[in-house]
Design a protein around this motif. Structure first.
Motif, PDB file in Angstrom:
ATOM      1  N   ARG A  20       0.827  -1.203   0.000  1.00  0.00           N
ATOM      2  CA  ARG A  20       0.000   0.000   0.000  1.00  0.00           C
ATOM      3  C   ARG A  20       0.863   1.255   0.000  1.00  0.00           C
ATOM      4  O   ARG A  20       2.007   1.250   0.457  1.00  0.00           O
ATOM      5  N   SER A  72      -4.465   3.786   1.013  1.00  0.00           N
ATOM      6  CA  SER A  72      -4.747   2.354   0.982  1.00  0.00           C
ATOM      7  C   SER A  72      -4.573   1.745  -0.414  1.00  0.00           C
ATOM      8  O   SER A  72      -4.606   0.528  -0.558  1.00  0.00           O
ATOM      9  N   SER A  74      -2.775   0.240  -3.597  1.00  0.00           N
ATOM     10  CA  SER A  74      -1.490  -0.440  -3.786  1.00  0.00           C
ATOM     11  C   SER A  74      -0.647   0.359  -4.770  1.00  0.00           C
ATOM     12  O   SER A  74      -1.174   1.082  -5.628  1.00  0.00           O
TER      13      SER A  74
END
Length: 106
Positions: A20, A72, A74
């Motif tokens: 993340r 959050s 990736s």
């Protein structure tokens, strides 16, 4: 920051597909910025490191776009999103899209 730099950095750091953005900053950005200057506003920005390197004209430049993302997301999603954007909106010949990405600029 260009997509070319971001792709190279993610590859060279061997970033896992599910890492993340928040963890990426903690693991791969903060350590570099702690050593490049400190004033009342805090440590310097990662992008400053790239500005001091020879032969990296395609890595940094005046931002043409701003990336908005969540901590959050990736890193894979971030890179793929920029890649898709550039495929659908290629820069004009001889130009490069440069992105303001706060994790590297602040």
């Amino acid at each position: 920051m260009s997509l070319a730099f971001l792709e190279l950095y993610v590859q060279e750091c061997n970033i896992s597909e599910d890492l993340r953005a928040r963890d990426f900053v903690d693991q791969f950005v903060v350590g570099h910025t702690e050593v490049i200057g400190f004033d009342e506003d805090g440590p310097g920005a990662f992008v400053e490191l790239l500005g001091s390197e020879e032969g990296n004209a395609s890595w940094t430049g005046k931002p043409t776009h701003m990336l908005s993302y969540s901590w959050s997301y990736s890193m894979k999603m971030i890179v793929e999103s920029l890649r898709t954007f550039e495929t659908e909106n290629p820069p004009t010949k001889g130009q490069t899209h440069f992105y303001f990405i706060d994790m590297f600029a602040l």
